[in-house]
Each structure stands twice: as C-alpha cells, then as structure tokens.
Design an enzyme around this catalytic site. Sequence first.
Site, PDB file in Angstrom:
ATOM      1  N   GLU A   1       0.768  -1.198  -0.050  1.00 23.55           N
ATOM      2  CA  GLU A   1       0.077   0.041  -0.059  1.00 23.55           C
ATOM      3  C   GLU A   1       0.833   1.293  -0.209  1.00 23.55           C
ATOM      4  O   GLU A   1       0.691   2.190  -0.902  1.00 23.55           O
ATOM      5  CB  GLU A   1      -0.874   0.109   1.276  1.00 23.55           C
ATOM      6  CG  GLU A   1      -1.517   1.266   1.538  1.00 23.55           C
ATOM      7  CD  GLU A   1      -2.774   1.423   0.912  1.00 23.55           C
ATOM      8  OE1 GLU A   1      -3.412   0.434   0.952  1.00 23.55           O
ATOM      9  OE2 GLU A   1      -2.939   2.557   0.137  1.00 23.55           O
TER      10      GLU A   1
ATOM     11  N   ASP B   1       1.158   4.091  -3.244  1.00 21.99           N
ATOM     12  CA  ASP B   1       0.730   5.467  -3.092  1.00 21.99           C
ATOM     13  C   ASP B   1       1.520   6.446  -3.543  1.00 21.99           C
ATOM     14  O   ASP B   1       1.548   7.310  -4.347  1.00 21.99           O
ATOM     15  CB  ASP B   1       0.570   5.952  -1.380  1.00 21.99           C
ATOM     16  CG  ASP B   1      -0.787   5.323  -0.888  1.00 21.99           C
ATOM     17  OD1 ASP B   1      -1.410   4.600  -1.536  1.00 21.99           O
ATOM     18  OD2 ASP B   1      -0.962   5.373   0.396  1.00 21.99           O
TER      19      ASP B   1
ATOM     20  N   SER C   1      -7.095   2.600  -3.271  1.00 18.96           N
ATOM     21  CA  SER C   1      -5.881   3.276  -2.801  1.00 18.96           C
ATOM     22  C   SER C   1      -4.915   3.417  -4.072  1.00 18.96           C
ATOM     23  O   SER C   1      -3.860   4.070  -3.655  1.00 18.96           O
ATOM     24  CB  SER C   1      -5.290   2.321  -1.848  1.00 18.96           C
ATOM     25  OG  SER C   1      -5.096   1.010  -2.077  1.00 18.96           O
TER      26      SER C   1
ATOM     27  N   ASP D   1     -17.357   9.981 -18.402  1.00 20.50           N
ATOM     28  CA  ASP D   1     -18.542   9.104 -17.731  1.00 20.50           C
ATOM     29  C   ASP D   1     -18.172   7.758 -17.727  1.00 20.50           C
ATOM     30  O   ASP D   1     -18.107   7.035 -18.859  1.00 20.50           O
ATOM     31  CB  ASP D   1     -19.686   9.989 -18.577  1.00 20.50           C
ATOM     32  CG  ASP D   1     -20.893   9.455 -17.424  1.00 20.50           C
ATOM     33  OD1 ASP D   1     -20.676   8.976 -16.370  1.00 20.50           O
ATOM     34  OD2 ASP D   1     -22.148   9.847 -17.738  1.00 20.50           O
ATOM     35  N   VAL D   2     -18.401   7.299 -16.611  1.00 19.98           N
ATOM     36  CA  VAL D   2     -18.568   5.621 -16.397  1.00 19.98           C
ATOM     37  C   VAL D   2     -19.910   5.265 -16.252  1.00 19.98           C
ATOM     38  O   VAL D   2     -20.610   5.557 -15.234  1.00 19.98           O
ATOM     39  CB  VAL D   2     -17.447   5.316 -15.263  1.00 19.98           C
ATOM     40  CG1 VAL D   2     -17.659   3.666 -15.207  1.00 19.98           C
ATOM     41  CG2 VAL D   2     -16.358   5.641 -15.422  1.00 19.98           C
TER      42      VAL D   2
ATOM     43  N   ASP E   1     -22.801   9.072 -10.202  1.00 24.57           N
ATOM     44  CA  ASP E   1     -23.494   7.879  -9.601  1.00 24.57           C
ATOM     45  C   ASP E   1     -22.688   7.326  -8.394  1.00 24.57           C
ATOM     46  O   ASP E   1     -21.648   7.835  -8.246  1.00 24.57           O
ATOM     47  CB  ASP E   1     -23.579   6.540 -10.737  1.00 24.57           C
ATOM     48  CG  ASP E   1     -22.333   6.354 -11.145  1.00 24.57           C
ATOM     49  OD1 ASP E   1     -21.102   5.892 -10.414  1.00 24.57           O
ATOM     50  OD2 ASP E   1     -22.015   6.695 -12.504  1.00 24.57           O
TER      51      ASP E   1
END
Length: 559
Positions: A268, A272, A472, A514-515, A540
């Site tokens: 993680e 990042d 993440s 747009d998804v 959404d």
Amino acid sequence: MLPLVPVFVLFCCRPVWSAHLEHDQDTSIPEGWTHAGRVASSDRVELTFALRQQNVDKLRGLLESVSDPDSVQYGKFLTLEEVSSLVRPSELTQKAVWGWLRSHGVTDCRTVLTDDFLQCDMTIQAAESLLPGSRFFRYVRGQHALVRSPAPYSVPDDLAQHLDFVGGVHRFPAKLEAVSRAWTNGQRPEAGFHLGVTPIILRSRYNLTASDVGCAENNSQAVAQFLEQFYHPADLAEFMALFAGGFKHMSQVARVVGTQGGGKAGLEASLDVEYIMSTGANISTWVFTNPGRHESQEPFLQWMLLLSNMSSVPWVHTISYGDDEDSLAASYMTRINTEFMKAGVRGISMLFASGDSGAGCRQLSKGSNAFRPSFPASSPYVTTVGGTSFKNPFKVTYEVTDYISGGGFSNVFPMPDYQVNAVNAYLKAVQALPPKTYFNTSGRAYPDIAALSDNYWVVSNRVPIPWVSGTSASTPVVGGMLSLINDKRFLKGLPALGFLNPRLYKLKGQALFDVTEGCHLGCLDEQVEGKGFCAAPAWDPVTGWGTPNYPSLLAALMD
Ligand SMILES: *[C@@H]1O[C@H](CO)[C@@H](O)[C@H](O)[C@H]1NC(C)=O
Ligand SMILES: *[C@@H]1O[C@H](CO)[C@@H](O)[C@H](O)[C@H]1NC(C)=O
Ligand SMILES: *[C@@H]1O[C@H](CO)[C@@H](O)[C@H](O)[C@H]1NC(C)=O
Ligand SMILES: *[C@@H]1O[C@H](CO)[C@@H](O)[C@H](O)[C@H]1NC(C)=O
Ligand SMILES: *[C@@H]1O[C@H](CO)[C@@H](O)[C@H](O)[C@H]1NC(C)=O
C-alpha cells in the site's frame, strides 16, 4: 451536536454527575487483536483532548465561499494563523481543560498552533481517574501492541461542554489496504499477456503528454499513511526506472514527516508514493507516515494534529484510510469534519479513497441487512475517489466500474448543497435501485470522482508485483493530476484549487470520462443478490462523475 447523556457513576465513594462524550462509539475489539492483560497503573499512555472550538459555523460559511467559483471570495484562502484566531477555544475552555488535567497531576502536554488539541502523556492511573469508567488493557496483533479501554469513559459534567472527544481510548487502527489479486485469486490464466496499469498506461488513458509535468516553485503534494507500513526509497527509484520512461519525473521523496520504521516495505505504502509521483510528475512529494511519538495511539488523529501545527504543508493530500461509519462516535466524526474544513479554508485539497468493499454490508438484525458507508469517505468536506477497470483488459479502452469501488450514502451527514441536484437526478433516473431500507437518500453521497483502480504494477521490496488493485491506487492518481492543475494555476498567479467538490459538481461531468457500465458489490443476500449500486450516465454512487480527461479538466479549472 449530540445530546450529552448524563450517567450516575460511583467515583471515590461519592456520586458525581458525569457525561459520555462518545456514547455511540463501538468499543468492541476488532478482529485480529488479542487481549494481553491489564496494564500496570504506572505504565504510560498518550491521550489527545479535542477542545471545543469557536466559530465553527463561520468556518463552514468561509469554506463554502472560498471553494465556490461563483463567489467573490473564491480562492481567498486563510493562513493557519488566521484559522487559529477564528477557531481557537475560548479562554474559559482552555482554562477549564488545563485546570482539570493539572488537578489530576497531568502536566506533560503539548498543544498545536490552533490551541484546539492537547496531547498529554500520563500514567494509566492518572488516565483512569481523569476518565471515570475507563479501564486500560493491552492488545496485540502480530508485532504490534497498543493500550485501549474496552469500557466507555466519561468526563465530569462541567467539562463536557469544553471537549469534543478524547483520543487514544477506544479506536483501533483502521484497515484499508491494497491487495494484489494475484495473491487472493491465485494465478490468472491471462497472466503475462494482460496489459497491467503503469504510469505510461495511465498517462496515455488520461491524455497527459510528456510536457504535462510540474514546474512551479514551491508546489507540492503528499500521501499520508497510517498502516504501520513504509515505502522504501530504493523501490521508488526502481519503479521509476522500470515504468516511468518518456516524461520528466522525480525518483525521490522530498520530505518524510514522521517515523519510517525499518523492515519490509508495504504494498500500500509503495503504491501511493509511486503513483502520485507518476501523474503528479516532477512535483515535490511529501510522505506523512505514523507521525507522533507514540506510534500506536491513533496515527490518523495524530496527522490531523500535525496539519494544525504546520504553517506550510502541501496543497494536495491523498489518503487511503477508512473505517465503518457506524463504528465511530458522531462527536468524533463531526470534529474530524471541522478539521477538514480547517484544511479546506487554507486551500488544501483532501482526497480519500472510497473503500474497496463496494456499498458494504452490515447486518442490522437476523435476515435484515443494509449497506455500510465508510468514513472519512462519507465526509461532505473531502473529495472521495472511486475505482474503475478497463473495459477490455488487454487495451487502453474506455472504463467501466471496478466492482470493489466504495460508494453509497452517509447515515450521519446530510447531503451537502453542492451535490443535491446531481444525486437526485441519479435517484430519479435509475430504475433498478436497491431497496430503500439499504441506504439513506438524505445523506452525503460518494464518491465524487474516480480513476483506474485495477491491475497496477507496483515495486515493493525490490520486486515488481502485478495485479495490485484498490481505490488506494486511484486516489493518488487523481491527486497527482490535481497537483498538476495547481501547478499550472500557480504559474498563472492563481490560487490553489482547495476543496474541489463545489467546483467539481458545477462542471456537471464536463471534462470527465463518464463511467456508465457495471455495478459494485453489496450485501450477499436474496434482496440485493450481492449488488450495491450501478453506474449510470452523469453522477452515480459508484464512480462519481467519472474519470479525468486531463487536458479538458485543466482547461475547465484554469480560472
Ligand atoms: C506543535 O509544534 C510546536 C512547535 O514546533 C511543538 O513544540 C509542539 O510539541 C507541537 N505539538 C504537538 C502536539 O506535537
Ligand atoms: C483524450 O482521450 C480520449 C480517449 O482516449 C480521446 O478520445 C480524446 O480525443 C483525447 N484528447 C483530448 C484532448 O481530449
Ligand atoms: C521540474 O521541476 C523543476 C522545479 O522543481 C523545474 O525547474 C523544471 O523546469 C521542471 N522540469 C520540467 C521538464 O518542467
Ligand atoms: C515552500 O518553500 C518554503 C521556503 O523554501 C519551505 O520552507 C516550505 O517547506 C515549502 N512548502 C512546501 C509545502 O513545499
Ligand atoms: C439518514 O441520514 C440522516 C442525515 O442525512 C440522519 O440524520 C438519519 O438519522 C439517517 N437515518 C438513518 C435511519 O440512519
């Protein structure tokens, strides 16, 4: 504010009135932690006292005007010193709290520039007499040990009006970690042929050219990490050498704030840093990592204190961290929101991962479930980032929902004005919504925006690892792009973007891809059959407004 619940307690042979500041905090011990006995009364603990601030309504109003592009106050940010003179607790509050602490022999305390937090080191004996009801025990998970009270604490009745909460008593470190799906799902058949997301793929999908890199003086961005994980400078250098050809970038972190532990790098933590520096290329990057002297006492809270104690911090912060909203006291979350407002009025952009469990699921009673929002993702004062996948995993194609993408509606915070039209339009347009008992349509809805979150390459412990997924990943990717936009704004003499949401929602999806395909996870019951919400045209609760088309977004945000 919550009503304070007075309880009658026995305190040294004679009853006194006292108040619970966090009566709705979940005090059960999270899975994975084991009880390791009572703490000796002479052992020490560090507690954080959140002092009641002044002018919080004024602060909220200021945040609205400095973040609204149609306001004459837009971009007129405050310095930390100005924030401090606004919210600093009253003399009365400061005296009451300091006096109470001193009367219990607690004097080893540090404050912050805004004087609204106090962090004090004390013996367990002092802590338990200060906070009637508390009983401290030791808990261990792996190598990690900490001290907590499973029993609720109270404070004397006359102190309750001066305090929001006490940190370091109940909350355990939260979890939100990127995983490699290769590890969880086993080897995929297409391994080796699959595209995999790298800086070059991201920059191509989001239309970043080789010249889209930072060059403004004093621009900077940050990732904050609270997971007892560390990035390794050698991993970052190797990652950049392997994957970041063709554009100017940095291969070193400019500043680490806090203690980087030794040992193995975390997936993680590596993710990042590697990705914020790939989209936000050539921009000075800071890492906030387990700040503070006591690593085990609430590191997230510690970071919030640090922001109130540093006059100069980066403009964009990305954070992959979250907890179930229903497990946290409302007084705690409300105060953390105030801390986000304090950052916002300074022009700081706070980006949080929306979570990796879709809509989430919580059992209300046997046979009855509801979705489970996560905090700070559900805070109205941060920008929350969801996740997507490529439609065709072998090509840079358009994006669809990543089924893990966190999203939904807060049960605590009402829907902020900036999103009312967008969210209501979604609720009206979509035919197949989950049953109304699963979510609260009056709450803050999230995420706000999204980016790819599937199949990243990450270098961790000198090894390139494929299939790394999670919001993440998408959060630093969006953070880096906002930093680039800040950079261009600075070169033009414009202020930073600050708290983006009011402006983002006014774009109504302009400059974003747009998804519209796919649904995320929800409860595995008959009523919703594993599904939460589904993506749809415009905003959404799975992918927000969609993913950034960088050149268009830059153009839309350049005044
Ligand atoms: C805040 O900064 C001051 C000055 O650097 C320092 O003395 C103080 O200990 C800091 N406060 C905390 C809570 O760390
Ligand atoms: C950006 O990318 C999309 C899809 O990859 C493409 O259709 C578009 O022409 C590109 N350029 C700009 C300036 O939007
Ligand atoms: C990279 O950033 C530095 C400032 O940190 C700047 O001087 C330099 O011009 C930038 N490089 C490019 C290619 O823009
Ligand atoms: C901005 O520049 C000043 C002076 O060089 C430095 O002290 C400060 O840390 C910088 N701030 C950030 C956020 O990079
Ligand atoms: C729904 O959300 C509102 C805040 O918008 C809150 O006041 C209310 O208690 C919530 N209802 C439930 C059932 O959680």
